[in-house]
Design an enzyme around this catalytic site. Structure first.
Site, short mmCIF file in Angstrom:
data_model
loop_
_atom_site.label_atom_id
_atom_site.label_comp_id
_atom_site.label_asym_id
_atom_site.label_seq_id
_atom_site.Cartn_x
_atom_site.Cartn_y
_atom_site.Cartn_z
N ILE A 154 6.61 -0.50 -6.55
CA ILE A 154 8.05 -0.12 -6.14
C ILE A 154 8.88 -1.40 -6.24
O ILE A 154 10.07 -1.14 -6.33
CB ILE A 154 7.83 0.28 -4.87
CG1 ILE A 154 9.19 0.85 -4.02
CG2 ILE A 154 7.67 -1.04 -3.99
CD1 ILE A 154 8.85 1.49 -2.95
N TYR A 155 8.60 -2.60 -6.71
CA TYR A 155 9.57 -3.85 -6.89
C TYR A 155 10.54 -3.41 -7.87
O TYR A 155 10.27 -2.96 -8.88
CB TYR A 155 8.74 -5.02 -7.30
CG TYR A 155 7.90 -5.54 -6.23
CD1 TYR A 155 7.74 -4.77 -4.90
CD2 TYR A 155 6.91 -6.77 -6.42
CE1 TYR A 155 6.86 -5.43 -3.92
CE2 TYR A 155 6.06 -6.95 -5.26
CZ TYR A 155 6.14 -6.39 -4.17
OH TYR A 155 5.27 -6.86 -3.22
N GLY A 156 11.53 -3.89 -7.51
CA GLY A 156 12.89 -3.73 -8.38
C GLY A 156 13.15 -2.28 -8.68
O GLY A 156 13.54 -2.14 -9.87
#
Length: 177
Positions: free
Chosen positions: A54-56
């Site tokens: 899910i990062y960025g």
């Protein structure tokens, strides 16, 4: 920088771990900035990098994969963490998903984006209160046995949740962070 065993079951990691939690997708500038950051980490002896699907807004693993493909270092010289389990809907609603389907799809997507055959540590990002821990343990064990992940971890789990999941696993949980 010294390398230490994360647990009795491994793996060996740098004492400092660089996490990409607060990275955002800033388009064209993200790639060069990430390459510079990763190379600086490696110069300092930090060889362990923490990611999540899910990062960025689901983009950071892809940028990191481009850094890996530039071949300025060997894949075996770094330790890659990735996580899954947090889902967001189009309207911004967040929920947790530890279903077989989501875990497998997330691992496959992370491997593809990172351009690697395996993750050193794969963590469940949050407990999914609706999931069956026995089923979750089974899919994690299958992923370890297939070689796609080397070690299992969790994050944001209580001690009881950690122990419950681990009671169904044949491989130990090496970290709860």
């Amino acid at each position: 920088m010294n390398k230490v065993y994360l647990s009795d079951s491994g793996p060996k990691v740098s004492e400092a771990i660089y996490g990409f939690w607060r990275w955002t997708d800033k388009g064209a500038e993200t790639g060069p900035l990430m390459e510079k950051t990763v190379n600086l980490c490696l110069e300092l002896g930090i060889n362990t990098f923490d990611h999540a699907d899910i990062y960025g807004n689901y983009t950071i693993e892809e940028y990191f994969g481009k850094v890996i493909r530039q071949k300025s270092f060997k894949r075996d010289d770094i330790v890659l963490f990735s996580k899954c389990g947090i889902r967001k809907t189009a309207n911004g609603f967040t929920y947790y998903d530890n279903t077989r389907k989501h875990i497998v799809e997330s691992v496959e997507a992370s491997l593809k984006k990172l351009g690697t055959d395996y993750l050193d540590i794969f963590l469940l990002h949050h407990i999914d209160m609706l999931s069956n821990p026995e089923d979750t343990a089974q899919v994690l064990t299958e992923l370890v046995n297939s070689g796609k992940i080397k070690h299992i971890g969790v994050t944001n789990f209580t001690v009881f949740q950690h122990q419950l999941l681990e009671s169904y696993l044949t491989k130990p949980i090496v970290t709860n962070h």
